[in-house]
Each structure stands twice: as C-alpha cells, then as structure tokens.
Design a protein around this motif. Structure first.
Motif, PDB file in Angstrom:
ATOM      1  N   ALA A 440       0.832  -1.200   0.000  1.00 28.74           N
ATOM      2  CA  ALA A 440       0.000   0.000   0.000  1.00 28.74           C
ATOM      3  C   ALA A 440       0.869   1.254   0.000  1.00 28.74           C
ATOM      4  CB  ALA A 440      -0.945  -0.005   1.207  1.00 28.74           C
ATOM      5  N   GLN A 441       1.885   1.276   0.855  1.00 25.77           N
ATOM      6  CA  GLN A 441       2.764   2.443   0.911  1.00 25.77           C
ATOM      7  C   GLN A 441       3.522   2.614  -0.405  1.00 25.77           C
ATOM      8  OE1 GLN A 441       3.171   4.862   3.441  1.00 25.77           O
ATOM      9  NE2 GLN A 441       4.208   5.837   1.714  1.00 25.77           N
ATOM     10  N   MET A 442       3.883   1.512  -1.043  1.00 28.63           N
ATOM     11  CA  MET A 442       4.563   1.598  -2.329  1.00 28.63           C
ATOM     12  C   MET A 442       3.681   2.306  -3.356  1.00 28.63           C
ATOM     13  SD  MET A 442       5.832  -1.401  -4.944  1.00 28.63           S
ATOM     14  CE  MET A 442       4.193  -1.536  -5.670  1.00 28.63           C
ATOM     15  N   MET A 443       2.393   1.940  -3.386  1.00 26.07           N
ATOM     16  CA  MET A 443       1.477   2.598  -4.320  1.00 26.07           C
ATOM     17  C   MET A 443       1.354   4.080  -4.006  1.00 26.07           C
ATOM     18  SD  MET A 443       0.603   0.322  -6.473  1.00 26.07           S
ATOM     19  CE  MET A 443       0.411  -1.456  -6.703  1.00 26.07           C
ATOM     20  N   ASN A 444       1.317   4.420  -2.725  1.00 27.92           N
ATOM     21  CA  ASN A 444       1.258   5.819  -2.318  1.00 27.92           C
ATOM     22  C   ASN A 444       2.519   6.562  -2.781  1.00 27.92           C
ATOM     23  OD1 ASN A 444      -0.106   7.900  -0.356  1.00 27.92           O
ATOM     24  ND2 ASN A 444       2.053   7.933   0.159  1.00 27.92           N
ATOM     25  N   CYS A 469      -5.127   2.493  -6.041  1.00 24.13           N
ATOM     26  CA  CYS A 469      -4.514   1.192  -5.715  1.00 24.13           C
ATOM     27  C   CYS A 469      -4.157   1.132  -4.234  1.00 24.13           C
ATOM     28  CB  CYS A 469      -3.252   0.987  -6.548  1.00 24.13           C
ATOM     29  SG  CYS A 469      -3.530   0.696  -8.310  1.00 24.13           S
ATOM     30  N   CYS A 470      -3.597   2.218  -3.721  1.00 24.86           N
ATOM     31  CA  CYS A 470      -3.219   2.287  -2.315  1.00 24.86           C
ATOM     32  C   CYS A 470      -4.429   2.077  -1.411  1.00 24.86           C
ATOM     33  CB  CYS A 470      -2.558   3.635  -2.022  1.00 24.86           C
ATOM     34  SG  CYS A 470      -2.189   3.924  -0.278  1.00 24.86           S
ATOM     35  N   GLY A 479      -9.149  -5.764   6.068  1.00 24.55           N
ATOM     36  CA  GLY A 479     -10.130  -6.846   6.114  1.00 24.55           C
ATOM     37  C   GLY A 479      -9.526  -8.182   6.509  1.00 24.55           C
ATOM     38  N   GLY A 480      -8.219  -8.194   6.776  1.00 24.05           N
ATOM     39  CA  GLY A 480      -7.569  -9.404   7.268  1.00 24.05           C
ATOM     40  C   GLY A 480      -6.857 -10.226   6.215  1.00 24.05           C
ATOM     41  N   ALA A 481      -6.862  -9.763   4.957  1.00 29.80           N
ATOM     42  CA  ALA A 481      -6.225 -10.547   3.893  1.00 29.80           C
ATOM     43  C   ALA A 481      -4.790 -10.080   3.672  1.00 29.80           C
ATOM     44  CB  ALA A 481      -7.026 -10.415   2.601  1.00 29.80           C
ATOM     45  N   LYS A 482      -4.029 -10.861   2.935  1.00 34.13           N
ATOM     46  CA  LYS A 482      -2.672 -10.492   2.561  1.00 34.13           C
ATOM     47  C   LYS A 482      -2.716  -9.696   1.259  1.00 34.13           C
ATOM     48  CE  LYS A 482      -0.263 -14.455   4.641  1.00 34.13           C
ATOM     49  NZ  LYS A 482       0.596 -15.604   4.350  1.00 34.13           N
ATOM     50  N   ALA A 483      -2.162  -8.488   1.299  1.00 32.97           N
ATOM     51  CA  ALA A 483      -2.203  -7.632   0.113  1.00 32.97           C
ATOM     52  C   ALA A 483      -1.413  -8.211  -1.047  1.00 32.97           C
ATOM     53  CB  ALA A 483      -1.666  -6.248   0.447  1.00 32.97           C
ATOM     54  N   VAL A 484      -0.441  -9.098  -0.729  1.00 31.50           N
ATOM     55  CA  VAL A 484       0.414  -9.591  -1.789  1.00 31.50           C
ATOM     56  C   VAL A 484      -0.209 -10.731  -2.579  1.00 31.50           C
ATOM     57  CG1 VAL A 484       1.659 -11.390  -0.532  1.00 31.50           C
ATOM     58  CG2 VAL A 484       2.882 -10.049  -2.256  1.00 31.50           C
ATOM     59  N   ASP A 485      -1.335 -11.255  -2.127  1.00 35.13           N
ATOM     60  CA  ASP A 485      -1.907 -12.373  -2.871  1.00 35.13           C
ATOM     61  C   ASP A 485      -2.511 -11.878  -4.179  1.00 35.13           C
ATOM     62  OD1 ASP A 485      -4.432 -11.353  -2.417  1.00 35.13           O
ATOM     63  OD2 ASP A 485      -5.022 -12.870  -0.958  1.00 35.13           O
ATOM     64  N   GLY A 486      -2.741 -12.821  -5.077  1.00 36.11           N
ATOM     65  CA  GLY A 486      -3.181 -12.478  -6.423  1.00 36.11           C
ATOM     66  C   GLY A 486      -4.473 -11.704  -6.462  1.00 36.11           C
ATOM     67  N   GLU A 487      -5.445 -12.103  -5.678  1.00 31.85           N
ATOM     68  CA  GLU A 487      -6.748 -11.444  -5.711  1.00 31.85           C
ATOM     69  C   GLU A 487      -6.656 -10.002  -5.243  1.00 31.85           C
ATOM     70  OE1 GLU A 487     -11.353 -12.029  -4.139  1.00 31.85           O
ATOM     71  OE2 GLU A 487      -9.790 -13.469  -3.553  1.00 31.85           O
ATOM     72  N   GLY A 488      -5.862  -9.754  -4.190  1.00 28.22           N
ATOM     73  CA  GLY A 488      -5.705  -8.397  -3.683  1.00 28.22           C
ATOM     74  C   GLY A 488      -5.076  -7.475  -4.712  1.00 28.22           C
ATOM     75  N   LEU A 489      -4.037  -7.957  -5.386  1.00 27.26           N
ATOM     76  CA  LEU A 489      -3.366  -7.142  -6.393  1.00 27.26           C
ATOM     77  C   LEU A 489      -4.267  -6.897  -7.603  1.00 27.26           C
ATOM     78  CD1 LEU A 489       0.213  -8.673  -6.284  1.00 27.26           C
ATOM     79  CD2 LEU A 489      -0.506  -6.437  -5.449  1.00 27.26           C
ATOM     80  N   ARG A 490      -5.025  -7.909  -7.983  1.00 26.20           N
ATOM     81  CA  ARG A 490      -5.962  -7.736  -9.103  1.00 26.20           C
ATOM     82  C   ARG A 490      -6.984  -6.651  -8.780  1.00 26.20           C
ATOM     83  NH1 ARG A 490      -5.771 -11.864 -12.884  1.00 26.20           N
ATOM     84  NH2 ARG A 490      -4.549 -13.687 -12.262  1.00 26.20           N
ATOM     85  N   LYS A 491      -7.539  -6.721  -7.572  1.00 22.65           N
ATOM     86  CA  LYS A 491      -8.545  -5.736  -7.177  1.00 22.65           C
ATOM     87  C   LYS A 491      -7.956  -4.333  -7.137  1.00 22.65           C
ATOM     88  CE  LYS A 491     -11.802  -8.667  -4.633  1.00 22.65           C
ATOM     89  NZ  LYS A 491     -12.956  -8.269  -5.484  1.00 22.65           N
ATOM     90  N   ALA A 492      -6.709  -4.216  -6.695  1.00 17.91           N
ATOM     91  CA  ALA A 492      -6.050  -2.910  -6.643  1.00 17.91           C
ATOM     92  C   ALA A 492      -5.886  -2.336  -8.052  1.00 17.91           C
ATOM     93  CB  ALA A 492      -4.691  -3.029  -5.960  1.00 17.91           C
ATOM     94  N   PHE A 493      -5.423  -3.160  -8.985  1.00 18.73           N
ATOM     95  CA  PHE A 493      -5.237  -2.712 -10.363  1.00 18.73           C
ATOM     96  C   PHE A 493      -6.565  -2.273 -10.974  1.00 18.73           C
ATOM     97  CE2 PHE A 493      -4.972  -3.675 -14.978  1.00 18.73           C
ATOM     98  CZ  PHE A 493      -3.958  -2.784 -15.314  1.00 18.73           C
TER      99      PHE A 493
END
Length: 587
Positions: A440-444, A469-470, A479-493
C-alpha cells in the motif's frame, strides 16, 4: 536539428526565464520550495486569483501576476500543465484559515483541469480552504459537438484575469469575483491563424507549412487547425478568421444558448501576437479586424493589440471578442481599472527576491504519507523491485517512440513526461524513499512520484491510479487478507483503472491511455495471467491507430492527421506492463 534559440539549456529554460522576470519585477517573488510558482507581494483586498498552465505562452500567465489582476501563477514545463503539489503550494501561500477564499482561473485543457481541480479539492478538504474554479473555453476552432473535451481555453482568458482581478482588488467577495469571471467567460470568442508552426526549446523545428497555405484555427500548442486555407493578404486572412468567429456565436446565458455577433453589438477586441508576428504586422491585422466589424455595424469600444498569450515563436495571430451587450458600462470600467501588470503596462526594472519556505505541512519530507500501519510482506520486496525496475527501463528506453508519436497526434511531450516520471521513481528507489516492501505504501509513493514530477494529463491520471490502488490495498489488509496475494493485487489494479476512467471521463474508443488500461483491467478482473493482461493492453493500444479521437489533445486534430499513429498514452501503458512482465519473469 533545433532552431537557433536564446536559451542556455532546454532543461533549465523555464527556470531561467522566470528568474529573468523576477530580476525586473520588485513586486513579484517565488515560493522557495516550488520555484516555478510566482506570487505578488501586493495582494488584493479580499480574494486572490491564481492561474497557470504550461510555459511557452508568455506573458500568460506569469505576466499578469500583479495588483489588479492575478495574485499567483503556477508555471508548468513547456506546454505541460503544472503539478498538483505546485498548485496546492500556491493556493496555501496566498490563503489562510482566516481568509480561505481563492479563485482558480483555468484554461480548458484536460491536464490543467484535472491538476487544478485535484489541488483545489485537497486545499478544501484537507486544509480548510474555500477554493473555487472557473474554466475558460473560448476557442472557436473546436466544434461544440466535438468529443467530450470541449473547446480550448486561449487568449480570451486574459479578459477574465483583468475583470475578475479588478473586482477582487476593489474588495469584492468570492461570490462577486466568481460571478464576474463567469460573466466574462460566457461572452468570449477567440480564434487564431498561423503561417508556420511552433518550435519548442531544444526540439527540432516543425515541418514548414506549404508556402501558399495558412492554418485557420491552429492551437496554441501547435495543434492543427480547422483547415488549411489558400494564402491571402491580411484582409483575406482576417475575413476567414472573423467569419468563423461570427458564425460560431457566444453563450451569454451560460446555458448553451448560442447567440451570434450582429449589427449593433458592442465589443472589446484583443488582437494577440502568437509569438512570431512583428508589431508592424500586428497593427495591420488590428486595423483589418476593426474594419471588418465596423463594416458589420458592430461597435468596437476598445481594441487591445500586443502579445497577451503566445506560443513561443509561432508566426501567427489570434483575435478575441468580448461581447459587452447589456453590461457595457460595467465591463469597460473593469477593463479600465488600474493594474500593475507588466503585460498590461510598462514596468520598472529591479532585482527580484525570494521568500522563505511557506508554513505548509505537506507531510514527511514535503510529500503525502500513507497514514496506515503496514508491515512488510514476505517475498514481496524482491519481486516488487524487479517489476519497478523493469517498468523504469522500459519507459526510458521508449522515450523516442513516444515523442515521435506525440509529435504527430499531440504536443510532443509524452516521451519526456513519461521519462521524467520514470526517473523520479528511479531516484526514489535508489535513495530508499520508495517503500517497495510494503504494497500500500509503495502505491502511495508511486502516486507521489507521478504527481510531483510528471505534470500534464498523464501525471495527474497516474497519481489518481496509484492512490486508488493504495486505498484498495489498505482496505484489503484491514479486512484481514494479505495484500500480496493475487486477488488483492488484481482488485487494486482494477480499482485504479476505474478511478482513472471516472476522473478523466474517457472510455474505450476515446483514443487515450484508457484504451489499453480498461481492456487490461477487464482481463485482470477475469483472472487472466500477466501474459494475457499484457496482450490485452498491447492489442488495445494498437487499435488506437484507427480510432478517431474523442478526448485529449488528439481530439482537436482531423482524423487524417492521426490515422495510423497509435495513441502515445496507451503505448506508455503497454510499455509499463512490458517492464512489469519482465520483472515477474526475472523474479
């Protein structure tokens, strides 16, 4: 090969020019931490006015920073809108919590409108200011029905500066100032003609126009005009220009109810040098313009002749009409109100000075900080760095391609803008200021890099993308999930692309960066791998070659000019994704 020029270097030419202005202007100063932001020490009684945009149009806008007109001007790079941070710093330097009101006068170009709007939003929501915006669109070269971008803002904007500035200087309220600016902008009609194109400092000279033609409606960034007309004498050129102005009509009500200039109307006229016309020629044109309207029975109450909004060395002129009907006495009084503007009258030569850094809290190290407790994610850091390095390398290596395409379909700065952003990210990466271990901070941080370095439409859209994205990654982790997983990154994009689409207003088929972004996001949202996402972006950018533009600066150009050339913004998206794909492969 570039034309012969009176500059020291293309990189520093804007700073050098502003330093020259300050050295001859005792009432002007610059914000020390934002040296392209110029303000006056003679502030109005109530509401400060700020304008700005790309450099190269001098004396606009910095020449009008003076008592009785503007309080500040934000100067971007050559033909590139200034950054959000520069605009925000200027707003905060000229306002306080006790005196929060301010008016931004913006010419209708996508990058300017987006950057000034977001800066105003930040000033209002974060810093407690009361910033209003008036967007000026007076160019009769762009049909009202053409695309979603609307008419360009050109030299008539100076009438808005003058009249609104007079109201502010007389002690008018923010409502009085905004009301005057709106009234004037609705009465404006402008059109330019050119005998040759414009040379940007350090860039090759444009291809010369055909000897027996002139461009009718050429834009102030060198955009192609409405048509190429057979070369004529001054009277013939003026007739072509004024015929189109009269036929176009103005919108005095502000409700898209167009009224044509007619016999008996009263007007103020501005005959403007676009940069390369001689004063001798300018007065020939001014005489022909006045004679044209006299023959129509239109009463020219005032005629301003000079360089008000130029385009570097463009051999051209423009005519602006300010229709006075019904408000003649009031408007003429505002035009005659005193001002100390260098561009409106002669000014003394003295040494300028700087002020100390204003008391503005923009966060740690002068940048916005993502207020979110985030832990580094195992396995993320190495992959993220390689993806970022791949994107940087890809953008820098493709600068020439992007510049070549943008010289055809835009204003030629896309490659430079993208390279500037890539170099800023590289600098942050190498100095340890880019938190690539925390998603998240990287996107910021990437948002900050884009917003502080790129400018133009691309800069603000990339900042919008990375901030979205951030926020998505923050929510994902909260929400308790890992931001690095595929679904999290897809949603951010996907979230970032949606926010870009919403903010810019362009969809698929508009011939913008969104033609690559949106299709890539669709594939990403559907579970496609990086190869499929990249292919979608590549195919989308390739399709822009055969699209008629509906947004961006290509919207101003005839289809036969842009056909066969891809949209540079969409290609930049493709190149970034190519770099990311390379990083993933290496990781």
């Amino acid at each position: 090969m570039a034309d012969k020029e009176f500059i020291n270097s293309p990189k520093n030419c804007v700073s050098d020019s502003l330093s020259g202005l300050l050295s001859t202007s005792p009432s002007l100063t610059r914000i020390k931490t934002h040296p392209h932001c110029i303000i006056t020490t003679n502030l109005p009684n109530t509401v400060p006015l700020i304008s700005g945009g790309g450099s190269g149009h001098e004396p606009a806008h910095v020449g009008y920073v003076a008592k009785g007109m503007l309080s500040g001007a934000v100067c971007g790079g050559c033909f590139a809108s200034p950054s959000i941070n520069e605009i925000l710093a200027t707003i905060l330097s000229l306002t306080t919590i006790e005196k929060p009101s301010c008016l931004l006068i913006v010419k209708n170009y996508t990058g300017d409108v987006l950057n000034f709007t977001l800066a105003a939003k930040k000033a209002n929501t974060i810093h407690g200011r009361d910033v209003k915006i008036v967007v000026v669109a007076d160019d009769c070269a762009v049909p009202l029905s053409k695309g979603i971008t609307g008419r360009r803002g050109v030299a008539g904007t100076i009438f808005v500066h003058k009249c609104a500035g007079a109201v502010a200087d007389a002690g008018g309220s923010i409502d009085d100032v905004v009301g005057t600016a709106e009234m004037i902008k609705n009465r404006l009609l402008s059109l330019g003609v050119s005998l040759m194109g414009v040379t940007i400092p350090g860039q090759p000279a444009p291809k010369p126009m055909v000897d027996d033609k002139f461009s009718l409606g050429m834009g102030i960034h060198g955009e192609a005009g409405v048509s190429m007309e057979a070369m004529a004498d001054s009277k013939g050129i003026v007739k072509s220009m004024c015929d189109l102005i009269v036929e176009y009509g103005y919108d005095v009500s502000g409700n898209d109810q167009m009224v044509k200039v007619k016999e008996g109307d009263e007007v103020a006229v501005m005959v403007n040098n676009l940069g390369g016309a001689s004063t001798f020629e300018l007065y020939v044109v001014a005489n022909d313009v006045c004679e044209y309207f006299k023959a129509m029975g239109v009463v020219v109450k005032k005629c301003y002749v000079g360089s008000f909004m130029t385009s570097f060395n463009m051999r051209g002129v423009s005519t602006s009409l300010l229709v006075l009907n019904g408000e003649s006495e009031k408007i003429l009084k505002l035009l005659d109100a005193p001002t100390e503007s260098k561009a409106w009258q002669m000014a003394e030569t003295m040494t300028g000075r700087e002020v100390e850094e204003p008391s503005i809290d923009l966060g740690e190290g002068g940048r916005d900080v993502c207020e979110f407790e985030e832990k580094a994610v195992d396995g993320w850091e190495g992959i993220a760095r390689k993806c970022i390095e791949g994107a940087i390398e890809s953008l820098i290596s493709k600068e020439g391609n992007l510049t070549k395409w943008d010289q055809i379909v835009g204003d030629g700065d896309c490659g430079i803008t993208m390279k500037r952003g890539a170099e800023k990210v590289k600098e942050m990466l190498e100095s340890g200021k880019l938190s690539y271990g925390k998603p998240a901070q990287m996107m910021n941080d990437l948002a900050e890099a884009a917003g502080s370095s790129m400018g133009g439409t691309s800069g603000v859209l990339f900042e919008i993308f990375f901030r979205a994205c951030c926020e998505e990654l923050k929510g994902w982790q909260e929400g308790g999930a890992k931001a690095v997983d595929g679904e999290g990154l897809r949603k951010a994009f996907v979230a970032g692309v949606k926010e870009v689409e919403k903010s810019g207003g362009a969809g698929i088929g508009s011939r913008t960066m969104n033609d690559a972004l949106i299709v890539a996001a669709d594939v990403c949202n559907g579970g496609g791998d990086m190869g499929a996402i990249l292919k979608a972006a590549t195919d989308g950018s390739d399709r822009t070659k055969e699209m008629e533009a509906k947004a961006g600066r290509s919207n101003y150009l005839p289809f036969d000019v842009i056909k066969g050339t891809p949209d540079p913004g969409s290609k930049a998206v493709q190149f970034i994704l190519e770099g990311v794909a390379k990083g993933l492969k290496l990781g």
